[in-house]
Scaffold this active site. Structure first.
Site, PDB file in Angstrom:
ATOM      1  N   ARG A 263      -4.934  10.657  16.427  1.00  9.30           N
ATOM      2  CA  ARG A 263      -5.763   9.467  16.271  1.00  9.30           C
ATOM      3  C   ARG A 263      -5.722   8.613  17.534  1.00  9.30           C
ATOM      4  NH1 ARG A 263      -4.266   6.571  11.092  1.00  9.30           N
ATOM      5  NH2 ARG A 263      -5.689   8.118  10.261  1.00  9.30           N
ATOM      6  N   TYR A 264      -4.552   8.451  18.096  1.00  6.05           N
ATOM      7  CA  TYR A 264      -4.394   7.621  19.289  1.00  6.05           C
ATOM      8  C   TYR A 264      -4.289   8.545  20.499  1.00  6.05           C
ATOM      9  CZ  TYR A 264      -3.087   4.401  15.586  1.00  6.05           C
ATOM     10  OH  TYR A 264      -3.089   3.649  14.445  1.00  6.05           O
TER      11      TYR A 264
ATOM     12  N   ARG B 287      -0.593   9.857  21.355  1.00 10.36           N
ATOM     13  CA  ARG B 287       0.319  10.245  20.287  1.00 10.36           C
ATOM     14  C   ARG B 287      -0.327  11.256  19.357  1.00 10.36           C
ATOM     15  NH1 ARG B 287       0.396   4.242  18.805  1.00 10.36           N
ATOM     16  NH2 ARG B 287      -1.002   4.323  20.587  1.00 10.36           N
TER      17      ARG B 287
ATOM     18  N   CYS C 114       9.523  16.905   0.029  1.00  9.94           N
ATOM     19  CA  CYS C 114      10.481  15.817   0.280  1.00  9.94           C
ATOM     20  C   CYS C 114      11.633  15.980  -0.702  1.00  9.94           C
ATOM     21  CB  CYS C 114       9.842  14.462   0.026  1.00  9.94           C
ATOM     22  SG  CYS C 114       8.665  14.007   1.274  1.00  9.94           S
TER      23      CYS C 114
ATOM     24  N   CYS D 275       9.094   9.443  -3.465  1.00 14.28           N
ATOM     25  CA  CYS D 275       9.148   7.977  -3.564  1.00 14.28           C
ATOM     26  C   CYS D 275       7.884   7.514  -4.276  1.00 14.28           C
ATOM     27  CB  CYS D 275       9.219   7.353  -2.184  1.00 14.28           C
ATOM     28  SG  CYS D 275      10.439   8.135  -1.116  1.00 14.28           S
TER      29      CYS D 275
ATOM     30  N   CYS E 153       4.765   6.377  -2.240  1.00 11.71           N
ATOM     31  CA  CYS E 153       4.417   7.220  -1.084  1.00 11.71           C
ATOM     32  C   CYS E 153       2.930   7.166  -0.738  1.00 11.71           C
ATOM     33  CB  CYS E 153       4.814   8.657  -1.387  1.00 11.71           C
ATOM     34  SG  CYS E 153       4.411   9.780  -0.041  1.00 11.71           S
TER      35      CYS E 153
ATOM     36  N   ARG F  37       1.417   9.447   0.869  1.00 11.68           N
ATOM     37  CA  ARG F  37       0.848  10.806   0.761  1.00 11.68           C
ATOM     38  C   ARG F  37       1.006  11.368  -0.646  1.00 11.68           C
ATOM     39  NH1 ARG F  37       3.365  11.683   6.400  1.00 11.68           N
ATOM     40  NH2 ARG F  37       1.749  10.681   7.662  1.00 11.68           N
TER      41      ARG F  37
ATOM     42  N   ASP G 202       0.692   0.537   1.387  1.00 10.72           N
ATOM     43  CA  ASP G 202      -0.693   0.992   1.548  1.00 10.72           C
ATOM     44  C   ASP G 202      -1.434   1.014   0.213  1.00 10.72           C
ATOM     45  OD1 ASP G 202      -0.520   1.394   4.295  1.00 10.72           O
ATOM     46  OD2 ASP G 202       0.298   3.412   4.043  1.00 10.72           O
TER      47      ASP G 202
ATOM     48  N   ASP H 278      -1.318  -1.371   7.690  1.00  8.29           N
ATOM     49  CA  ASP H 278      -1.978  -0.183   8.237  1.00  8.29           C
ATOM     50  C   ASP H 278      -3.379  -0.161   7.638  1.00  8.29           C
ATOM     51  OD1 ASP H 278      -1.970   2.004   9.861  1.00  8.29           O
ATOM     52  OD2 ASP H 278      -0.207   2.932   8.937  1.00  8.29           O
TER      53      ASP H 278
ATOM     54  N   LYS I   6      -2.579  -0.004  12.911  1.00  8.06           N
ATOM     55  CA  LYS I   6      -1.649  -1.032  12.437  1.00  8.06           C
ATOM     56  C   LYS I   6      -2.012  -2.402  13.019  1.00  8.06           C
ATOM     57  CE  LYS I   6       2.221   2.190  12.255  1.00  8.06           C
ATOM     58  NZ  LYS I   6       1.527   3.305  12.938  1.00  8.06           N
TER      59      LYS I   6
HETATM   60  S1  SF4 Z   1       7.626   8.054   1.308  1.00  8.97           S
HETATM   61 FE1  SF4 Z   1       6.548   9.972   0.762  1.00  8.97          FE
HETATM   62  S2  SF4 Z   1       6.715  11.242   2.608  1.00  8.97           S
HETATM   63 FE2  SF4 Z   1       8.233   9.629   2.782  1.00  8.97          FE
HETATM   64  S3  SF4 Z   1      10.117  10.489   1.947  1.00  8.97           S
HETATM   65 FE3  SF4 Z   1       9.120   9.396   0.289  1.00  8.97          FE
HETATM   66  S4  SF4 Z   1       7.874  10.919  -0.745  1.00  8.97           S
HETATM   67 FE4  SF4 Z   1       8.413  11.770   1.236  1.00  8.97          FE
END
Ligand code: SF4
Length: 452
Positions: free
Chosen positions: A149-150, A153, A162, A166, A169, A171, A330, A367, A374
């Site tokens: 994107r940048y 980077r 994972c 979380c 998350c 994603r 997000d 973001d 950001k």
């Molecule tokens: S925030 Fe999402 S990508 Fe990051 S460790 Fe937790 S589950 Fe995995």
């Protein structure tokens, strides 16, 4: 997405004959002392587990809690709760490491650690709010798994696995695809793109969590990135130091130390996550020459007070981890119940700035959706501003006038040293003789000073 379930086990956990992580400082210290500030419910939940298993990240990985029934063995859930959570996990699965589970207070339904790991029915009842891919990462993928994107980077997404899922998350959309790692061909295509684009000086290796790959597999990728001459730094994004610090073993640290400069960004959200195990993991990284920065996410009921963020960030400094970013959560589907108003983040920064050392104050950022990038947000300390002066408010709310240096270039043109010492110094300026233009200065003993 390529599913290669049969090879995931070997690429993530490593081959069976690989050395177990070995006895770390954790092992010996655990024998000497009661848990104390260590994973507090280890003995309550996992007292029957040997130290060698407890200190083996592969044991934790294999024994993740991935069903509601299993969760119910540790955290009491009503029949209704269980029914609701089973529905939630159809869309948003569950995965918690025994280590992270042991940080949860099972008697507190509002426990801030629990909120990050245990599903909530609000994930599906509020799921009409938010976006599936708020950062539009798919649109910026130049080859599968590589986001560019940048200009300088690029982000390599090596896996969607994972150790813990979380609940906040970004994603979350990937969770249903159910565990993939990039194939060798896909990784080669990413590397080829990196080799051909010499504007890329910073490669971020992320996931999922890239440290779910075996150390050997990870080394084969990192060593190839390091061989690209224009790539100056490699960054690794991982939550392992927080959710499974046993992964940060000597074997991993020795490997990473060969390919520096490598920076590691991790993700502590609450002071209770700073256990001795986590501190020791960060210490091993630091001693291997890998700076560790922290990127928290601001979460309702987890860390959305000044007091909690102060304790978190001061605790991080004590273990030599720099609080880097505090992210506004997000706009992701299934996370609305954890999101806070933007004002909450600004108020937290206002409550920290000036009240603790600047190093402890992260940058609060939003973001932007659609890949806008950001944007840092901070309290407004500027009450008014003219070409001549600013009216500034300090952290105590006191107001000060601040003279604004003239923007028309007096500074570079006006300071000429006079007197004997000045002659000597001015003599050194031959060929770059400063011009004194129409200054409003007054002459004092040995300097011509311009004062506005
Ligand atoms: S925030 Fe999402 S990508 Fe990051 S460790 Fe937790 S589950 Fe995995």
């Amino acid at each position: 997405m390529t599913k290669i379930a049969t090879t995931i086990e070997s690429q993530t956990l490593g081959e069976k004959e690989e050395e177990p992580p070995g006895k770390s400082a954790i092992h010996s210290s655990l024998e000497e002392e009661p848990p104390g500030n260590r994973a507090s419910n280890r003995y309550r939940f996992f007292g029957h587990i040997s130290d060698s298993n407890w200190n083996d990240w592969k044991w934790h990985f294999r024994n993740r809690i991935t069903t509601v029934d299993r969760l119910n063995e540790y955290i009491p859930l009503s029949v209704e709760d269980r029914a609701q959570l089973r529905l939630v996990t159809i869309r948003y699965p569950i995965s918690v490491t025994p280590y992270y589970l042991s940080l949860i207070n099972p008697d507190d339904p509002d426990d801030p650690i629990r909120k990050q790991a245990v599903p909530s029915v609000l994930e599906i009842t509020m799921s009409s709010m938010g976006l599936e891919d708020p950062l539009a990462e798919k649109e910026d993928s130049v080859v599968p798994g590589l986001v560019h994107r940048y200009p300088d980077r690029a982000l390599m997404v090596l896996t969607d696995i994972c150790p813990m899922l979380c609940r906040h998350c970004t994603r979350k959309r990937e969770w249903q695809h159910g565990g993939w790692v990039r194939t060798n061909n896909e990784i080669e295509a990413m590397l080829e793109y990196l080799r051909r684009n010499d504007s890329i000086r910073d490669v971020i290796i992320s996931g999922g969590d890239p440290l779910t790959l075996s150390t050997r597999h990870l080394e084969s990728i990192i060593s190839k990135v390091r061989r690209i001459r224009h790539v100056e730094i490699i960054r690794i994004g991982t939550r392992f130091p927080v959710v499974l610090p046993q992964r940060i073993d000597n074997e991993l640290c020795d490997m990473l130390s060969k390919y520096g400069p490598i920076w590691l960004n991790t993700h502590f959200n609450h002071p209770r996550e700073i256990t001795l195990e986590a501190a020791e993991a960060c210490d091993r990284l630091l001693r291997s020459g890998i700076p560790v920065n922290n990127q928290s996410v601001l979460l309702r009921g987890v860390n959305d007070t000044v007091e909690t963020m102060l304790r978190l960030c001061q605790g991080l400094l004590r273990i030599k981890v720099r609080p880097y970013y505090l992210f506004q959560c997000d706009e992701v589907q299934g996370t609305e119940h954890l999101r806070t108003p933007v004002e909450a983040g600004i108020k937290i920064i206002e409550g920290m700035r000036g009240h603790t050392s600047g190093l402890a104050v992260p940058t609060f950022v939003v973001d932007l959706p659609q890949g806008g990038g950001k944007v840092p947000l901070q309290p407004n300390y500027v009450l008014s501003q003219t070409e001549e002066e600013l009216l500034l408010k300090n952290y105590k709310g006191h107001v000060f006038r601040y003279r604004n240096p003239n923007q028309r270039g007096y500074v570079e043109e006006a300071v000429v040293i006079a007197g004997p010492a000045g002659n000597a110094i001015n003599g050194l300026l031959i060929g770059t003789k400063p011009k004194l233009k129409k200054s409003r200065g007054t002459i004092d003993a040995d300097r011509v000073v311009v004062r506005s």
